[in-house]
Scaffold this motif. Structure first.
Motif, PDB file in Angstrom:
ATOM      1  N   TRP A 132     -24.281  70.897 -70.174  1.00 14.55           N
ATOM      2  CA  TRP A 132     -23.951  69.727 -69.391  1.00 14.55           C
ATOM      3  C   TRP A 132     -23.817  68.613 -70.060  1.00 14.55           C
ATOM      4  CZ3 TRP A 132     -27.365  65.861 -69.558  1.00 14.55           C
ATOM      5  CH2 TRP A 132     -28.478  66.218 -69.572  1.00 14.55           C
ATOM      6  N   LEU A 133     -24.225  68.410 -71.334  1.00 11.73           N
ATOM      7  CA  LEU A 133     -24.141  67.104 -71.921  1.00 11.73           C
ATOM      8  C   LEU A 133     -22.817  66.840 -72.332  1.00 11.73           C
ATOM      9  CD1 LEU A 133     -25.754  64.920 -73.048  1.00 11.73           C
ATOM     10  CD2 LEU A 133     -26.055  66.071 -75.119  1.00 11.73           C
ATOM     11  N   PRO A 134     -21.974  67.916 -72.901  1.00  5.57           N
ATOM     12  CA  PRO A 134     -20.584  67.495 -73.267  1.00  5.57           C
ATOM     13  C   PRO A 134     -19.578  66.856 -72.126  1.00  5.57           C
ATOM     14  CG  PRO A 134     -21.143  69.650 -74.052  1.00  5.57           C
ATOM     15  CD  PRO A 134     -22.241  69.174 -73.283  1.00  5.57           C
ATOM     16  N   LYS A 191     -20.892  62.029 -67.762  1.00 10.90           N
ATOM     17  CA  LYS A 191     -19.858  61.006 -67.362  1.00 10.90           C
ATOM     18  C   LYS A 191     -20.730  59.787 -67.035  1.00 10.90           C
ATOM     19  CE  LYS A 191     -16.559  64.105 -65.273  1.00 10.90           C
ATOM     20  NZ  LYS A 191     -15.648  64.616 -63.772  1.00 10.90           N
ATOM     21  N   VAL A 192     -20.130  58.407 -66.994  1.00 11.03           N
ATOM     22  CA  VAL A 192     -20.477  57.281 -66.777  1.00 11.03           C
ATOM     23  C   VAL A 192     -21.229  57.375 -65.231  1.00 11.03           C
ATOM     24  CG1 VAL A 192     -20.442  54.838 -66.572  1.00 11.03           C
ATOM     25  CG2 VAL A 192     -19.386  55.954 -68.439  1.00 11.03           C
ATOM     26  N   ARG A 193     -20.618  58.068 -64.469  1.00 13.31           N
ATOM     27  CA  ARG A 193     -21.071  57.983 -63.114  1.00 13.31           C
ATOM     28  C   ARG A 193     -22.390  58.712 -63.090  1.00 13.31           C
ATOM     29  NH1 ARG A 193     -20.217  61.537 -58.851  1.00 13.31           N
ATOM     30  NH2 ARG A 193     -18.779  62.636 -60.219  1.00 13.31           N
ATOM     31  N   TYR A 194     -22.390  59.864 -63.786  1.00  6.49           N
ATOM     32  CA  TYR A 194     -23.670  60.545 -63.666  1.00  6.49           C
ATOM     33  C   TYR A 194     -24.779  59.620 -64.323  1.00  6.49           C
ATOM     34  CZ  TYR A 194     -20.753  64.810 -63.503  1.00  6.49           C
ATOM     35  OH  TYR A 194     -19.792  65.859 -63.171  1.00  6.49           O
ATOM     36  N   LEU A 240     -30.878  55.700 -61.130  1.00 12.49           N
ATOM     37  CA  LEU A 240     -31.316  55.501 -59.763  1.00 12.49           C
ATOM     38  C   LEU A 240     -32.232  56.600 -59.446  1.00 12.49           C
ATOM     39  CD1 LEU A 240     -31.206  53.719 -57.251  1.00 12.49           C
ATOM     40  CD2 LEU A 240     -29.381  55.136 -56.346  1.00 12.49           C
ATOM     41  N   ALA A 241     -32.002  57.806 -59.510  1.00 19.65           N
ATOM     42  CA  ALA A 241     -32.773  58.910 -59.202  1.00 19.65           C
ATOM     43  C   ALA A 241     -34.098  58.866 -59.910  1.00 19.65           C
ATOM     44  CB  ALA A 241     -31.909  60.304 -59.380  1.00 19.65           C
ATOM     45  N   GLY A 242     -33.825  58.425 -61.424  1.00 18.84           N
ATOM     46  CA  GLY A 242     -35.022  58.683 -62.321  1.00 18.84           C
ATOM     47  C   GLY A 242     -35.972  57.442 -61.842  1.00 18.84           C
ATOM     48  N   LEU A 243     -35.566  56.373 -61.626  1.00 22.07           N
ATOM     49  CA  LEU A 243     -36.395  55.233 -61.286  1.00 22.07           C
ATOM     50  C   LEU A 243     -37.105  55.400 -60.176  1.00 22.07           C
ATOM     51  CD1 LEU A 243     -37.219  52.223 -61.653  1.00 22.07           C
ATOM     52  CD2 LEU A 243     -35.085  51.351 -60.393  1.00 22.07           C
ATOM     53  N   CYS A 262     -27.776  63.746 -60.787  1.00 27.13           N
ATOM     54  CA  CYS A 262     -26.503  64.600 -61.296  1.00 27.13           C
ATOM     55  C   CYS A 262     -26.997  65.495 -62.311  1.00 27.13           C
ATOM     56  CB  CYS A 262     -25.319  63.817 -61.631  1.00 27.13           C
ATOM     57  SG  CYS A 262     -24.736  62.631 -60.490  1.00 27.13           S
ATOM     58  N   THR A 263     -27.913  65.277 -63.101  1.00 25.86           N
ATOM     59  CA  THR A 263     -28.298  65.921 -64.169  1.00 25.86           C
ATOM     60  C   THR A 263     -29.845  66.181 -64.578  1.00 25.86           C
ATOM     61  OG1 THR A 263     -28.182  64.487 -65.916  1.00 25.86           O
ATOM     62  CG2 THR A 263     -26.068  65.783 -65.134  1.00 25.86           C
ATOM     63  N   PRO A 264     -30.385  66.884 -65.258  1.00 19.66           N
ATOM     64  CA  PRO A 264     -31.879  66.870 -65.517  1.00 19.66           C
ATOM     65  C   PRO A 264     -32.175  65.761 -66.428  1.00 19.66           C
ATOM     66  CG  PRO A 264     -30.940  69.014 -66.075  1.00 19.66           C
ATOM     67  CD  PRO A 264     -29.857  68.114 -65.756  1.00 19.66           C
ATOM     68  N   ALA A 265     -31.295  64.855 -66.786  1.00 15.49           N
ATOM     69  CA  ALA A 265     -31.315  63.367 -67.599  1.00 15.49           C
ATOM     70  C   ALA A 265     -32.148  62.574 -66.646  1.00 15.49           C
ATOM     71  CB  ALA A 265     -30.080  62.888 -68.144  1.00 15.49           C
ATOM     72  N   GLY A 266     -32.064  62.818 -65.197  1.00 15.66           N
ATOM     73  CA  GLY A 266     -32.989  61.796 -64.551  1.00 15.66           C
ATOM     74  C   GLY A 266     -34.510  61.852 -64.931  1.00 15.66           C
ATOM     75  N   GLY A 267     -35.167  62.953 -65.325  1.00 15.58           N
ATOM     76  CA  GLY A 267     -36.299  63.230 -65.847  1.00 15.58           C
ATOM     77  C   GLY A 267     -36.623  62.166 -66.745  1.00 15.58           C
ATOM     78  N   ILE A 268     -35.735  61.914 -67.819  1.00 20.12           N
ATOM     79  CA  ILE A 268     -36.122  61.102 -68.769  1.00 20.12           C
ATOM     80  C   ILE A 268     -36.578  59.544 -68.343  1.00 20.12           C
ATOM     81  CG2 ILE A 268     -34.971  59.909 -70.966  1.00 20.12           C
ATOM     82  CD1 ILE A 268     -33.354  62.411 -71.511  1.00 20.12           C
TER      83      ILE A 268
END
Length: 577
Positions: free
Chosen positions: A29-31, A34-37, A43-46, A366-372
Motif C-alpha cells: 500500500w505504501l507505493p 496519497k496526500v488525501r490518505y 485525523l484518525a490517529g489523533l 485509510c491505511t495502517p499508518a494511522g497507528g504511527i
C-alpha cells in the motif's frame, strides 16, 4: 543465450519481491499512498490516540501494574502493525481482557508481566511461521462469549472499589465481592460523587454518539454542530479524565485531599533493554527463568491464544464491513512481533482493541499508518505529561473501565443459543462460571467441554435407518474411526442378530474420507454377513472412497451407484439368497 538467463533472473526477482510483500504488507500500500490518505490517517490517529491514553492508564490498573505500564504497552503496536498488519482499521494495544489475563498470571508483578509479553510474542510468532492459526478454530463461539461476559463482570465489579474509594480489597473475585460490600461504610464521599458523575457523563456521551440524529434537511451549521458533538463523544474518555484531573488538582491545591489519586508515576520514555529473565523476591531470593515459566503455567497457552483470537476476530469483522481481506497468519505474526518488541520497552501482552478499532474505522482511516500517529501521541504523553498523571483520580479511571467493558455483557446471546442449539449453553455456562474462579480455568474448561461435544458428535453421528425389505442405513454426517463402532453396533443389533438375519445397504454419499480403522471394521462386518448368508452392499460411494475400498481388496465387497439400484439388485435375487 543471455536473454533466457535475464528472463529467469527477472522471474526470480519478481518472485522474491512477491514473497517480501507477503511478509511486509506495507510494500503493497505504501507505493500507492496519497496526500488525501495522509489527512485522514492523521485525523484518525489523533482521535484514537486521545482515546488510547486514558484507556491505557485504566487498563494498567486492571493488570495490577503502575499506570505508566499501560502507556509502555500502547505505542509499539502502532509502529509494528504498520509494517506487518493487513487490516487498515486494527489498533494494537492494552485491552481489558488481556489486562485481566495478565493479572491472573503475574499478579501485578511488572518484571514478570514484561517477560510474559516476550514469551507470548515468541509463541504467537512461532504459530504464524508454522501456519498454526487453524488451532484458533477449536475455540468455539459459546466459549468466547462465556469468557468475555465473565471477564466484563469481573473487570467491572473490580472497579467498584475505586469508585467507592475503599482499600485493601482482595483480588480473588468472590472475596472481592464480599469485602467490597463489607467495606461500604468506609467509602469516601469525594470518590463516590466524582465516580458517579464521570459514569453519568460517559454514559450520556455514549448515548449521544449512538443517536446522532438525522442529517436530512439540516443546515451547514447543524451538520458542523453534529460533527463537533460526535468528536466530543468519541474523545469522551480523554475529556472526562482531564476534567476529573483538574477537579482533583484544584481541591488538592487548596489542601482538601478528598479524592484517591493515581500518585507518583515514572516520568519519561521506558529504556530499550531486554526483558528480565529472572526475578528477586522481597526477601532477596532469586527466582530463575525456569521457575518463573513454571509459575506462568497454563497462562502461557491461554494468553497467546486469546490475544490472537480477539485480534483476528476484530480484523475479520472490520475487513468484512469495509470490503477488504486480511491474512490471518500475517496477523498472528504482527501480534507476535509486537509483543516481542514490546517486551524490550517494558510492555505487557497486547492485542487488538475493538473499541479503538471502531473509532479508527469511523474516523475514516485509510491505511495502517494511522497507528504511527497514535503511537506518537502516546510517546509524547510519556515524555511530557507524566507529572500531570499524578492527579488523575482513580474513580475517573474506574468509570472509563466500567463503560468500556459494560457492552461486553451480552445477555442476548444466551437467548439466541437457547433458540438455535441449547447444547451450546453447556460450554458457555462452564466457561462463564469457571472464569470467576480462575480466568484460564474458564477457557480451558470451556474448550474441553466444546471438544467433548465435538468428539461425541463424531463418535455418534446421526444415522437414518429405513426398511425397504432390506435395511437401508444412511450415514448422514460422514464416517471416521470414532464412529465405526457405533455403526457396527447398529448393524449387529438391527440386522445380524435378528431372526432371520437381514441384508443391509449402506448409503455412503455423505462419506468423503475413510481410514484404516474403518476398513478393518468393514472387513469384519463383511465376514459376519457372509457367515449368516446375507449381504452388505455399499451405495453412493464418492470416487476417493471407492478407490480406497477397492485398494483394500475386501472380500465380498459390492457397491452400486444409488440405493434404488441396490434395491433393484436385491429384488432380482442378486442380493441375498
Amino acid at each position: 543465450m543471455d536473454r533466457p538467463l535475464q528472463g529467469g533472473q527477472s522471474s526470480r526477482r519478481c518472485c522474491a519481491y512477491s514473497t517480501l510483500k507477503s511478509w511486509l504488507p506495507i510494500l503493497s500500500w505504501l507505493p500507492k499512498y496519497k496526500v488525501r490518505y495522509l489527512q485522514m490517517d492523521l485525523l484518525a490517529g489523533l482521535t484514537v490516540g486521545l482515546t488510547t491514553v486514558p484507556q491505557a492508564l485504566a487498563y494498567a490498573e486492571v493488570a495490577g501494574l503502575p499506570v505508566q505500564y499501560g502507556l509502555y504497552s500502547a505505542f509499539m503496536g502502532g509502529f509494528i502493525y504498520t509494517l506487518l498488519g493487513t487490516s487498515k482499521d486494527v489498533t494494537l494495544g492494552p485491552t481489558a481482557i488481556m489486562s485481566l489475563l495478565c493479572f491472573s498470571v503475574v499478579g501485578g508483578q511488572p518484571h514478570r508481566a514484561v517477560l510474559l509479553s516476550l514469551l507470548c510474542g515468541v509463541i504467537q510468532a512461532g504459530m504464524a511461521l508454522l501456519r498454526l492459526g487453524f488451532l484458533l478454530d477449536f475455540i468455539s463461539y459459546p466459549v468466547i462469549k462465556g469468557f468475555t461476559c465473565a471477564a466484563a463482570v469481573t473487570i467491572g465489579f473490580g472497579q467498584v472499589k475505586n469508585i467507592l474509594g475503599i482499600r485493601d480489597v482482595p483480588h480473588q473475585f468472590f472475596l472481592e465481592v464480599y469485602y467490597t460490600f463489607h467495606k461500604i461504610p468506609e467509602a469516601r464521599v469525594g470518590d463516590v460523587v466524582l465516580g458517579l458523575v464521570c459514569l453519568a457523563l460517559l454514559i450520556a456521551l455514549m448515548f449521544i454518539k449512538s443517536h446522532p440524529g438525522s442529517d436530512h434537511g439540516s443546515s451547514v451549521y447543524s451538520r458542523f454542530a453534529r460533527k463537533l458533538v460526535w468528536a466530543v463523544a468519541t474523545m469522551r474518555n480523554a475529556l472526562v479524565v482531564v476534567a476529573a484531573t483538574l477537579v482533583a488538582f484544584s481541591w488538592d491545591a487548596f489542601g482538601h485531599h478528598v479524592f484517591t489519586i493515581t500518585g507518583h508515576t515514572t516520568q519519561g520514555l521506558p529504556p530499550f533493554s531486554p526483558p528480565p529473565t529472572s526475578d528477586t523476591t522481597s526477601n532477596g531470593t532469586v527466582v530463575s527463568f525456569r521457575e518463573i515459566v513454571e509459575d506462568f503455567g497454563g497462562g502461557l497457552a491461554v494468553i497467546p491464544l486469546m490475544g490472537l483470537l480477539e485480534s483476528i476476530a476484530i480484523a475479520k469483522a472490520f475487513a468484512s464491513q469495509n470490503s477488504y481481506r486480511i491474512d490471518a497468519n500475517q496477523e498472528l505474526l504482527a501480534i507476535g512481533v509486537t509483543n516481542i518488541m514490546g517486551s524490550f520497552v517494558s510492555a505487557y501482552p497486547v492485542t487488538g482493541s475493538f473499541g479503538r478499532t471502531a473509532v479508527n474505522s469511523q474516523t475514516g482511516v485509510c491505511t495502517p499508518a494511522g497507528g504511527i500517529v497514535t503511537s506518537v501521541i502516546v510517546l509524547l504523553s510519556l515524555a511530557f505529561l507524566m507529572p500531570a498523571f499524578y492527579y488523575i483520580p482513580k474513580a475517573s479511571l474506574a468509570a472509563v473501565i466500567i463503560c468500556a467493558v459494560a457492552p461486553m455483557v451480552d445477555y442476548r446471546v444466551v437467548m439466541k443459543m437457547w433458540k438455535i442449539r441449547r447444547l451450546d449453553l453447556l460450554p458457555f455456562g462452564v466457561t462463564f462460571l469457571l472464569s470467576f474462579w480462575e480466568v484460564q480455568y474458564g477457557i480451558i474448561g470451556g474448550v474441553a467441554v466444546s471438544g467433548a461435544l465435538l468428539l461425541y458428535a463424531m463418535a455418534r453421528p446421526k444415522m437414518k435407518v429405513s426398511d425397504h425389505g432390506v435395511l437401508v442405513i444412511e450415514l448422514s454426517s460422514g464416517l471416521s474411526f470414532p464412529a465405526v463402532e457405533h455403526l457396527s453396533h447398529i448393524i449387529h443389533t438391527q440386522a445380524l442378530q435378528t431372526c432371520p438375519p437381514r441384508s443391509v445397504v449402506l448409503d455412503c454419499h455423505h462419506v468423503s474420507i475413510i481410514d484404516y480403522t474403518v476398513i478393518s471394521e468393514l472387513t469384519d462386518l463383511l465376514r459376519q454377513f457372509k457367515l449368516r448368508k446375507v449381504k452388505l452392499m455399499f451405495s453412493g460411494l464418492q470416487p476417493a472412497v471407492l478407490k480406497v475400498l477397492l485398494a483394500a481388496d475386501l472380500q465380498g465387497f459390492r457397491y452400486t451407484d444409488s440405493v434404488e439400484e441396490a434395491l433393484q439388485t436385491e429384488s432380482a435375487s442378486l442380493f441375498g439368497d
